[in-house]
Design an enzyme around this catalytic site. Structure first.
Site, PDB file in Angstrom:
ATOM      1  N   PRO A 164      23.354  11.750 -13.174  1.00 21.06           N
ATOM      2  CA  PRO A 164      24.583  10.992 -12.959  1.00 21.06           C
ATOM      3  C   PRO A 164      24.549   9.615 -13.613  1.00 21.06           C
ATOM      4  O   PRO A 164      23.539   9.202 -14.183  1.00 21.06           O
ATOM      5  CB  PRO A 164      24.615  10.853 -11.434  1.00 21.06           C
ATOM      6  CG  PRO A 164      23.160  10.709 -11.076  1.00 21.06           C
ATOM      7  CD  PRO A 164      22.400  11.578 -12.056  1.00 21.06           C
ATOM      8  N   TRP A 165      25.673   8.906 -13.471  1.00 21.72           N
ATOM      9  CA  TRP A 165      25.838   7.601 -14.113  1.00 21.72           C
ATOM     10  C   TRP A 165      25.322   6.436 -13.271  1.00 21.72           C
ATOM     11  O   TRP A 165      25.110   5.350 -13.783  1.00 21.72           O
ATOM     12  CB  TRP A 165      27.322   7.352 -14.422  1.00 21.72           C
ATOM     13  CG  TRP A 165      28.226   7.553 -13.234  1.00 21.72           C
ATOM     14  CD1 TRP A 165      28.938   8.673 -12.934  1.00 21.72           C
ATOM     15  CD2 TRP A 165      28.489   6.617 -12.182  1.00 21.72           C
ATOM     16  NE1 TRP A 165      29.635   8.497 -11.759  1.00 21.72           N
ATOM     17  CE2 TRP A 165      29.378   7.236 -11.281  1.00 21.72           C
ATOM     18  CE3 TRP A 165      28.067   5.312 -11.913  1.00 21.72           C
ATOM     19  CZ2 TRP A 165      29.852   6.619 -10.119  1.00 21.72           C
ATOM     20  CZ3 TRP A 165      28.536   4.687 -10.765  1.00 21.72           C
ATOM     21  CH2 TRP A 165      29.417   5.330  -9.882  1.00 21.72           C
ATOM     22  N   SER A 191      25.093  11.534 -17.934  1.00 16.41           N
ATOM     23  CA  SER A 191      26.532  11.326 -17.805  1.00 16.41           C
ATOM     24  C   SER A 191      27.092  10.771 -19.101  1.00 16.41           C
ATOM     25  O   SER A 191      26.476   9.921 -19.756  1.00 16.41           O
ATOM     26  CB  SER A 191      26.817  10.350 -16.660  1.00 16.41           C
ATOM     27  OG  SER A 191      28.171   9.932 -16.686  1.00 16.41           O
ATOM     28  N   GLU A 192      28.287  11.219 -19.462  1.00 14.97           N
ATOM     29  CA  GLU A 192      28.942  10.695 -20.656  1.00 14.97           C
ATOM     30  C   GLU A 192      29.347   9.234 -20.466  1.00 14.97           C
ATOM     31  O   GLU A 192      29.653   8.532 -21.439  1.00 14.97           O
ATOM     32  CB  GLU A 192      30.171  11.538 -20.999  1.00 14.97           C
ATOM     33  CG  GLU A 192      31.271  11.556 -19.965  1.00 14.97           C
ATOM     34  CD  GLU A 192      31.054  12.579 -18.859  1.00 14.97           C
ATOM     35  OE1 GLU A 192      31.992  12.792 -18.083  1.00 14.97           O
ATOM     36  OE2 GLU A 192      29.946  13.161 -18.791  1.00 14.97           O
ATOM     37  N   CYS A 298      24.258   7.638  -3.476  1.00 13.30           N
ATOM     38  CA  CYS A 298      24.384   8.718  -2.499  1.00 13.30           C
ATOM     39  C   CYS A 298      23.736   8.386  -1.168  1.00 13.30           C
ATOM     40  O   CYS A 298      24.004   9.057  -0.168  1.00 13.30           O
ATOM     41  CB  CYS A 298      23.769  10.005  -3.062  1.00 13.30           C
ATOM     42  SG  CYS A 298      24.686  10.705  -4.442  1.00 13.30           S
ATOM     43  N   GLU A 395      32.431  10.360   1.269  1.00 11.59           N
ATOM     44  CA  GLU A 395      31.816   9.206   0.616  1.00 11.59           C
ATOM     45  C   GLU A 395      32.883   8.355  -0.070  1.00 11.59           C
ATOM     46  O   GLU A 395      33.636   8.867  -0.904  1.00 11.59           O
ATOM     47  CB  GLU A 395      30.822   9.661  -0.456  1.00 11.59           C
ATOM     48  CG  GLU A 395      29.451   9.995   0.047  1.00 11.59           C
ATOM     49  CD  GLU A 395      28.501  10.259  -1.106  1.00 11.59           C
ATOM     50  OE1 GLU A 395      27.504   9.545  -1.225  1.00 11.59           O
ATOM     51  OE2 GLU A 395      28.766  11.188  -1.892  1.00 11.59           O
ATOM     52  N   PHE A 397      31.979   5.736  -1.960  1.00 13.52           N
ATOM     53  CA  PHE A 397      31.295   5.404  -3.215  1.00 13.52           C
ATOM     54  C   PHE A 397      31.835   4.101  -3.808  1.00 13.52           C
ATOM     55  O   PHE A 397      32.191   4.027  -4.986  1.00 13.52           O
ATOM     56  CB  PHE A 397      31.414   6.548  -4.231  1.00 13.52           C
ATOM     57  CG  PHE A 397      30.070   6.953  -4.797  1.00 13.52           C
ATOM     58  CD1 PHE A 397      29.104   7.494  -3.986  1.00 13.52           C
ATOM     59  CD2 PHE A 397      29.776   6.774  -6.145  1.00 13.52           C
ATOM     60  CE1 PHE A 397      27.867   7.866  -4.491  1.00 13.52           C
ATOM     61  CE2 PHE A 397      28.543   7.134  -6.665  1.00 13.52           C
ATOM     62  CZ  PHE A 397      27.581   7.685  -5.827  1.00 13.52           C
TER      63      PHE A 397
END
Length: 493
Positions: A164-165, A191-192, A298, A395, A397
């Protein structure tokens, strides 16, 4: 970009630290169709650079490269693999400042926090450089005198690592280091949104002597790359950190070729503050677990459960501490919170806050976009949150701290466990008896007692229920990349 960010980007680019191509078989390659993706600085919205936008064809070539290298890398002695990993660790630490700056550019977290992630991410490489030497088997007493029974552990093969980013380095090293230590080779799909840190780490792996093809990086179309990894029989293991929704799709896709899977998925972490908690300890720990990385982890406290006897006192002190946080570009000294990663994430935070307000919650601090604009959001505390609100069910986030009041220990445990998630949980109490009772009752893979930052390379990280499968870090993290083989040797008499 800001003057400082622009100068940092220019310096990193001119020194060759910013890579824009994929990394396959030890070579830097463009996307075969020439497509690129823009990588943005979330603090300014400006483009840092364009990177190759890859898909299925490039991923298949990366898998082939990883498979070919596996045949030799897996045959090296553990000591030889250990030396390569140790050199990789040394190079990452030698380039700590540059990696931290690169991370702040593309991810937005404050520079001090980014530098801390470099150290944390590197710690997994150092740890597994040593664990490579400790993959032990067994000898089993045989039921017959003419037989000898052995158990050995062997690397599973090519690993597809999807990261992930929010932790552009640590989520890679936590997967790649044990895989390489076991003798596996990897295809990384970062991640892009944050590919630059991954590419820089891959360059350092080659400099460390890890052979071409052992580490490959492809970024671009998530669906095309994921489908290629899932479809290939040469990929024997998928490891993923990200949303539960995507994790379920990967788990289903992996069934077609019966791959090993480890998943670190979403959380809904409760942070329980009992009446007998030390207020200063609870404040410090809750601030650390809630607002780290702008609340974009997370294991962030997603629900702060405060016992009624200390609720008012805690909410006032907590709100005051949150109000003092400095928000801004991660390159500005003293900044404690950077931007949210993108507009989509910002809109999610706003919708969750509005849902809570519409259902009776009260904004104590913050509650709106920051005056800095872009994707900056005010550090926020919301009181009187109830279980039916989105803030309690999913979440957020983001930098929003929902406060929920409870009466009894039993009620707190019920509220904490009333979710499909089971990654991290926290509690603050001065009672040893309570700490044991509650930690055993909580349905979570990680529990912090009087501590808000619990992640470490020497302890197993992973969740229960729909927060995932398997463990990362510690000696248990090695098992995710190993197959157990039983050998029966007959006619020994």
């Amino acid at each position: 970009m800001s003057t400082n960010a622009r100068s940092v980007a220019s310096r990193l680019s001119s020194s060759g630290f910013i890579r824009t191509q994929g990394f396959i078989g030890g070579k830097w390659v463009d996307a075969y169709d020439g497509k690129t993706i823009e990588v943005y600085n979330p603090a300014t919205g400006e483009v840092i650079t364009n990177v190759a936008c890859m898909g299925g064809r490039e991923t298949k070539d990366a898998i082939t490269s990883a498979h070919n290298t596996f045949l030799s890398w897996s045959k090296l002695t553990a000591a030889e693999r250990s030396r390569c990993l140790r050199k990789w660790f040394d190079l990452i630490m030698a380039n700590k400042e540059e990696l931290g700056q690169l991370m702040t550019l593309e991810q937005g977290k404050p520079l001090d926090e980014a530098m801390g992630e470099v150290t944390y991410g590197a710690s997994y490489i150092e740890f597994y450089a040593e664990e490579a030497k400790r993959v032990y088997g067994d000898i089993i007493p045989a039921a017959l005198p003419d037989r000898r029974l052995f158990v050995m552990k062997q690397p599973v093969g090519v690993v597809g690592a999807i990261t992930p980013w929010n932790f552009p380095l640590a989520m890679i090293t936590r997967k790649v280091a044990p895989a390489l230590a076991c003798g596996c080779t990897v295809v990384i799909k970062p991640s892009e949104l944050t590919p630059l840190t991954a590419l820089a780490a891959a360059e350092l792996s080659i400099q460390a002597g890890i052979p071409p093809g052992a580490v490959n990086v492809v970024m671009g179309s998530a669906s095309d790359i994921g489908e290629a990894l899932l479809a290939s029989p040469q990929v024997r293991k998928i490891t993923f950190t990200g949303s539960t929704t995507v994790g379920k799709k990967l788990m289903a896709g992996a069934a077609e070729t019966v791959k090993k899977v480890s998943l670190e998925l979403g959380g809904n972490a409760p942070c329980i503050i009992f009446d007998d908690a030390d207020l200063d300890v609870a404040l410090k720990g809750t601030m650390a677990t809630k607002f780290r990385n702008s609340g974009q982890t997370c294991v962030c406290a997603n629900r702060i459960l405060v016992q009624e006897g200390i609720y008012d006192k805690f909410s006032i002190a907590f709100s005051k501490a949150v109000e003092s946080m400095k928000v801004g570009d991660g390159f500005v000294e003293g900044v404690a919170q950077g931007p949210i990663i993108n507009d989509s994430a910002l809109h999610k935070v706003e919708s969750f806050v509005q849902d809570a307000i519409s259902k009776g919650a009260k904004v104590l601090i913050g509650g709106k976009r920051h005056s800095l604009g872009m994707t900056f959001y005010e550090p926020t505390v919301i009181g009187d949150v109830k279980s039916e609100m989105l803030l309690a069910r999913e979440e957020v986030f983001g930098p929003v701290a929902p406060l929920m009041k409870f009466k009894t220990e039993e009620e707190a445990i019920h509220i904490a466990n009333d979710t499909n998630a089971g990654l991290a949980a926290y509690m603050f109490t001065t009672s040893i008896k309570r700490s044991w009772r509650v930690s055993e009752a909580l349905e979570y893979g990680l529990v912090g007692i009087n501590e808000g930052q619990i992640s470490t390379e020497v302890a197993p990280f992973g969740g229960m229920k729909q927060s995932g499968l398997g463990r990362e870090g510690s000696k248990y993290g090695m098992d995710e990349y190993l197959e157990i083989k039983y050998v029966c040797l007959g006619n020994m008499s």
